[in-house]
Write a protein that holds these residues in place. Structure first.
Motif, PDB file in Angstrom:
ATOM      1  N   GLN A  84       1.069  -0.881  -0.140  1.00  0.00           N
ATOM      2  CA  GLN A  84       0.386   0.153  -0.070  1.00  0.00           C
ATOM      3  C   GLN A  84       0.817   1.231  -0.033  1.00  0.00           C
ATOM      4  OE1 GLN A  84      -2.689  -0.710   3.251  1.00  0.00           O
ATOM      5  NE2 GLN A  84      -4.244  -2.197   2.171  1.00  0.00           N
ATOM      6  N   ASN A  85       2.031   1.217   0.155  1.00  0.00           N
ATOM      7  CA  ASN A  85       3.000   2.203   0.091  1.00  0.00           C
ATOM      8  C   ASN A  85       3.268   3.314  -1.917  1.00  0.00           C
ATOM      9  OD1 ASN A  85       5.301   1.102  -1.586  1.00  0.00           O
ATOM     10  ND2 ASN A  85       5.791   0.371   0.307  1.00  0.00           N
ATOM     11  N   GLU A  86       4.166   3.827  -1.518  1.00  0.00           N
ATOM     12  CA  GLU A  86       3.818   4.898  -3.202  1.00  0.00           C
ATOM     13  C   GLU A  86       5.285   4.202  -3.659  1.00  0.00           C
ATOM     14  OE1 GLU A  86       1.316   6.791  -3.774  1.00  0.00           O
ATOM     15  OE2 GLU A  86       0.332   6.596  -1.788  1.00  0.00           O
ATOM     16  N   GLN A  87       5.789   3.347  -3.532  1.00  0.00           N
ATOM     17  CA  GLN A  87       6.419   2.556  -3.826  1.00  0.00           C
ATOM     18  C   GLN A  87       5.924   2.117  -6.095  1.00  0.00           C
ATOM     19  OE1 GLN A  87       8.312   0.329  -1.386  1.00  0.00           O
ATOM     20  NE2 GLN A  87      10.809   0.900  -0.717  1.00  0.00           N
ATOM     21  N   SER A  88       7.316   1.761  -6.303  1.00  0.00           N
ATOM     22  CA  SER A  88       7.257   1.226  -7.806  1.00  0.00           C
ATOM     23  C   SER A  88       6.492  -0.412  -7.487  1.00  0.00           C
ATOM     24  CB  SER A  88       7.937   0.588  -8.901  1.00  0.00           C
ATOM     25  OG  SER A  88       9.369   0.384  -8.216  1.00  0.00           O
TER      26      SER A  88
END
Length: 221
Positions: A84-88
């Motif tokens: 759920q994080n903003e990483q690729s």
């Protein structure tokens, strides 16, 4: 009064965990069928009534042991944090591979052995484990691999991809140090080297299968 209730609750949680740990070690060594409630009570230094009080039955205790074992290896809260994080998508995949590789060296001996016993000689409790622990986690992992490959999360082609990513680390977790040869050599690699290898191997395979899926569906269109 509040202090006494809090103390009683804490004592109860300590007793419950002691029973869980004792049972896990015995189930790992002897298996479910050969582990009696009496032997668990003796190992945990509690009376038999405590097992029924905290878990309802030996079956209930075993189901809790399986759930605790699986959760210690793949924790659903940590999975959600990764996905759920903003990483690729590729960065999320690496974090997931790191989670699996770290589990192989986290001292989960009885947890891994208990799960291995249940998978190799399944009881009716495996269905409960799948429903409560595995299925929610597999749904999260499918979404992650779908993001990496571009294959729809409900497509059957994604199932072997998931197996290919998870299985190597699970094999290392269960038998890495105990099986001589390539298995032991791999288990003894420096941790960062192991993570990098597993990540790049998994990523290459996933990208190849994603491309194969797209080409196949273009031909069928």
């Amino acid at each position: 009064m509040t202090r006494r209730k809090t103390s009683t609750r804490v004592d109860g949680e300590i007793t419950r965990q002691r029973i869980l740990d004792a049972a896990g070690k015995l189930f790992a060594i002897n298996g479910f069928a050969e582990t009696t409630s009496k032997s668990i009570a003796m190992e945990a230094d509690v009376d038999l009534a405590s097992i029924n009080y905290h878990f309802g039955s030996r079956n209930g205790l075993y189901q809790n042991v399986l759930a605790a074992a699986h959760s210690s290896i793949i924790n659903i809260e940590r999975l959600n944090q990764i996905t759920q994080n903003e990483q690729s998508a590729q960065e999320k995949l690496r974090a997931f591979i790191e989670l699996l590789c770290n589990a192989t060296r986290s001292g989960h001996e009885w947890q891994a052995q208990t799960l291995a016993r249940e998978i190799l000689a399944p009881t009716s409790n495996l269905a409960v484990l799948f429903q409560k622990e595995l299925e929610p986690k597999l749904m999260i992992i499918r979404e992650l691999l779908s993001e990496v490959t571009g294959i729809p999360s409900d497509a059957p082609q994604l199932a072997p991809c998931m197996l290919n990513v998870i299985a190597p680390c699970m094999v290392l977790l269960v038998a890495g140090q105990s099986v001589p040869g390539a298995m032991q050599e791999t288990a003894n690699l420096p941790q960062e080297q192991l993570i990098e290898h597993m990540y790049h191997f998994a990523l290459s395979g996933l990208l190849a299968m994603g491309e194969h899926y797209r080409l196949t569906h273009l031909q069928q269109a």
